[in-house]
Design an enzyme around this catalytic site. Structure first.
Site, PDB file in Angstrom:
ATOM      1  N   TYR A 154      -0.708   0.572   0.133  1.00 43.46           N
ATOM      2  CA  TYR A 154      -0.577   1.323  -1.131  1.00 43.46           C
ATOM      3  C   TYR A 154       0.666   2.164  -0.930  1.00 43.46           C
ATOM      4  O   TYR A 154       0.642   3.363  -1.020  1.00 43.46           O
ATOM      5  CB  TYR A 154      -1.845   2.173  -1.234  1.00 43.46           C
ATOM      6  N   HIS A 208       4.271   4.023  -7.498  1.00 38.39           N
ATOM      7  CA  HIS A 208       2.997   3.441  -7.932  1.00 38.39           C
ATOM      8  C   HIS A 208       1.851   4.426  -7.707  1.00 38.39           C
ATOM      9  O   HIS A 208       1.021   4.642  -8.603  1.00 38.39           O
ATOM     10  CB  HIS A 208       2.722   2.135  -7.181  1.00 38.39           C
ATOM     11  N   ARG A 243      -5.775  11.103 -12.452  1.00 37.33           N
ATOM     12  CA  ARG A 243      -6.014  12.511 -12.114  1.00 37.33           C
ATOM     13  C   ARG A 243      -5.077  13.339 -13.003  1.00 37.33           C
ATOM     14  O   ARG A 243      -5.256  13.367 -14.212  1.00 37.33           O
ATOM     15  CB  ARG A 243      -5.786  12.744 -10.615  1.00 37.33           C
ATOM     16  N   GLU A 273       3.574  -7.531  -5.550  1.00 43.15           N
ATOM     17  CA  GLU A 273       3.588  -7.087  -4.154  1.00 43.15           C
ATOM     18  C   GLU A 273       4.389  -8.062  -3.290  1.00 43.15           C
ATOM     19  O   GLU A 273       4.643  -9.193  -3.671  1.00 43.15           O
ATOM     20  CB  GLU A 273       2.151  -6.992  -3.598  1.00 43.15           C
ATOM     21  N   ASP A 284      -1.484  -9.529  -6.335  1.00 38.70           N
ATOM     22  CA  ASP A 284      -2.821  -8.995  -6.036  1.00 38.70           C
ATOM     23  C   ASP A 284      -3.556  -8.788  -7.365  1.00 38.70           C
ATOM     24  O   ASP A 284      -3.661  -7.676  -7.872  1.00 38.70           O
ATOM     25  CB  ASP A 284      -2.645  -7.673  -5.282  1.00 38.70           C
ATOM     26  N   TYR A 297     -15.371   1.427  -7.556  1.00 43.36           N
ATOM     27  CA  TYR A 297     -14.564   1.720  -6.368  1.00 43.36           C
ATOM     28  C   TYR A 297     -14.847   3.055  -5.686  1.00 43.36           C
ATOM     29  O   TYR A 297     -14.391   3.269  -4.544  1.00 43.36           O
ATOM     30  CB  TYR A 297     -13.075   1.567  -6.665  1.00 43.36           C
ATOM     31  N   THR A 355       1.206  -2.464  -4.839  1.00 43.70           N
ATOM     32  CA  THR A 355       2.069  -2.626  -6.007  1.00 43.70           C
ATOM     33  C   THR A 355       3.399  -1.913  -5.787  1.00 43.70           C
ATOM     34  O   THR A 355       3.407  -0.759  -5.356  1.00 43.70           O
ATOM     35  CB  THR A 355       1.385  -2.028  -7.241  1.00 43.70           C
TER      36      THR A 355
END
Lengths: 424, 424
Positions: free
Chosen positions: B137, B142, B151, B210, B242, B253, B358
């Site tokens: 990540y 990203h 958030r 990716e 992905d 998640y 990503t």
């Protein structure tokens, strides 16, 4: 032919101690070797490991048509791939050879020498090459305990938890077999009241008491399995210690889940106990409220009454039991886990492994991890040597055991035992 | 011997279009077949696939000592396991055979027939058997974009993100090769303002642009690799999509990370471009502030200037470019990712795959997913046929491309292209 493994009264001409996990009704599968690079498919009765390859070579499995090469592989995958229509008859045929009234091998000392070896003279290897490994989080008490500690008791269980078997992909490469020592892992941790991480040996090393199961039949990408179909895709079960570095995990896991806090090692028992050997331990329930979506509904008894224990053995001391739990403390069962795992079309392969997540009972002496047993370190466990444990210390050996007893027949997994060495 | 692959002026006697990803300087590796169950290690120049097994059998790789059986396997793993001291000379030897001044094969029509096949007549298979797959990540833009959406912009980047390359274990079984159609996955989603999940086809199907890389050298459990040692463990790079089901992922998640929202399919390019072929595309930086812990510090240029593009091709239409990004937009590089992955002693194996996460650039037209390009569906992309896309529609083909250009030499990956079919 009557099934020997289903007959509670059947005995073997091999002596089986009453406390053995391996009566003639069990016949689990593993991989053993007595000399380097000569692995063979194995099973065990009492304390005698049976070389199934040699048994077959000597003609004791006649009448079952399969490629004998699968018995000389370093992993069970090719054997399992034969399918239950072959592996179940092999299991019954093995039991038959060792049944007390069968004198064919019993009276043949020379063949016995090629086929039988005391378990302490056999190196038991990792039984399967695990392609993909998924760890679930399916004991409600465990999820509740963790939620209480890290969130609050009012909202301990996350909203999604009661609707689906929460799980994550784990690391397959670091799955090792019982007996392999592990080094305390190093990694990043965040000291209390700091925003700057530090690097060093994990301080909060923990076990997680889990059961695993091994996939026995593959699917194609795009296939979905119902809870009913899932049954046929389970080869057998193992004991599993999902070693956890709590401090590493705490700092790394938001938002993408556990990673290095788990991937340094996970341990399975050397024996895979077939789902058929666990038939008598099936239990109904529990009631799932709220009602689950149709694809997760199931019929029948999908939990197992398997007693689980963990002992800590400090260097030079006797093992000391720290918890007694049971595989029955599962909210989500294996059929639901598989149905969920494949509902998006994800393919599963022979040798894939699924673990239950930490299995915690509903009393504080039945929790499945030190995190819960010591309640985040606030309630240390006192050992007979006067020391105490909040988590696992260097030099400790952690020993998992699991077995069911039905009609006097004890079916077990052998132990999962690993010594913790200091960080490298 | 002068290296052909490092000579910008080298040409092949095979015609290579200026826009081809595969000049004589590339020589990537893959697995092809022209008849069922006859896979062979392959490479490509222009639009001609080279059967490396046949090339070797005809005597064109003389002088390099290796087990020729590795060239007839269904995956590259055994070939890669030969090690760079063998695979690099093989790569150079192949380039030499096809260099314009070398007439040995050029003038041998019969051998050419056994060795060369136009790419549209070869089935390109999944090039590696992926043991474990980890998705990082590691693009800061990203992570920032996702943080802003889910958030708030003030706290978009999580505190741990700047201290370690956040990653998670992905599903290896469902990694497929470009060209394989995928079905829209089904699963649980939570409707807005509801506490009761529903089951059905994913509505928010997305790509993630990716890059991946393949491990070329294994380690043992307990080994740690420094950022410097990591270099030697990378065989080569791939393009990677992905695939993500945003609605499934959103509901499942927390707290254990992405699971069924990803595991239905992930696509890699059929060609693995060696790290040696990317030497000229290395870039320094970026500055990492706050300073990272010593085990994550590194020397040298560890990013790559590889241009990345994604196009959506609706059924019966032309492809329409929706983003242009670049592999250089990485905050954490491969050496840091490997050092981090092994810092706890986790072992890595030949064929393991690591993906970047990503890759989003710093402008809205360079983001690497529809989630970001359409900003959670609030800014639909308008296609030439008058339709719009917030996410991917049934019938769409998603096409990833990636290449670098240095001194007029274009080194690319071929495309990653998959058509999305309706849910089963």
């Amino acid at each position: 032919m009557t099934s020997i493994t289903k007959n509670f009264n059947a005995k073997s001409w091999i002596t089986v101690d009453p406390n053995s996990d391996f009566p003639i009704q069990n016949i689990p599968f593993g991989i053993g070797q007595t000399e380097p690079n000569k692995p063979f498919v194995s099973t065990i009765i009492g304390d005698q490991v049976i070389n199934v390859s040699a048994l077959n070579a000597k003609g004791y499995l006649k009448g079952i048509d399969f490629d004998a090469n699968v018995l000389d592989q370093p992993f069970l995958n090719d054997f399992i791939s034969l399918g239950k229509s072959i592996t179940n008859p092999i299991r019954e045929a093995i039991a038959s050879v060792f049944e007390s009234s069968n004198s064919s091998l019993k009276d043949h000392a020379e063949d016995q020498q090629a086929i039988l070896t005391p378990v302490d003279q056999v190196q038991l290897l990792l039984p399967v090459k695990v392609g993909d490994y998924t760890d679930f989080y399916s004991s409600k008490q465990h999820a509740y305990n963790v939620g209480c500690m890290f969130r609050d008791p009012e909202n301990a269980i996350m909203p999604n938890w009661v609707h689906l078997p929460v799980g994550y992909h784990g690391r397959a490469s670091s799955i090792i077999v019982s007996g392999t020592p592990i080094h305390r892992p190093c990694g990043q941790q965040i000291p209390a009241d700091s925003t700057q991480p530090v690097y060093g040996p994990c301080r909060l090393l923990d076990f997680e008491l889990e059961m695993g199961y091994i996939i026995g039949k593959s699917t194609q990408l795009g296939d979905r399995l119902s809870t009913e179909e899932a049954e046929d895709h389970v080869f057998g079960f193992t004991l599993f210690n999902d070693w956890s570095a709590r401090d590493i995990q705490k700092w790394e896991y938001v938002p993408l889940g556990p990673f290095l806090g788990k991937s340094f090692a996970s341990t399975i028992s050397p024996w895979i106990v077939t789902i058929e050997a666990l038939e008598n331990f099936r239990l109904e329930g529990p009631v799932q409220e709220p009602e689950v979506l149709p694809y997760l509904q199931y019929k029948g008894a999908k939990r197992f009454d398997v007693r689980l224990e963990v002992a800590i053995q400090p260097d030079g001391q006797d093992p000391f039991n720290v918890t007694r739990s049971n595989y029955k403390y599962m909210y989500w069962n294996y059929a639901q886990q598989i149905a969920h795992h494949t509902v998006n079309g994800c393919n599963i392969n022979v040798g894939d492994m699924y673990a239950s997540g930490t299995i915690s009972g509903d009393t504080p002496d039945s929790y499945g991890s030190m995190l819960e047993l010591s309640w985040k370190g606030t309630k240390p466990i006192h050992l007979p040597d006067g020391s105490e444990r909040k988590f696992i210390a260097d030099g400790d050996t952690v020993i998992l055991q699991g077995f069911g007893i039905h009609e006097g027949v004890r079916i077990g997994f052998g132990e999962v035992s690993n010594k913790v060495l200091p960080a490298k």
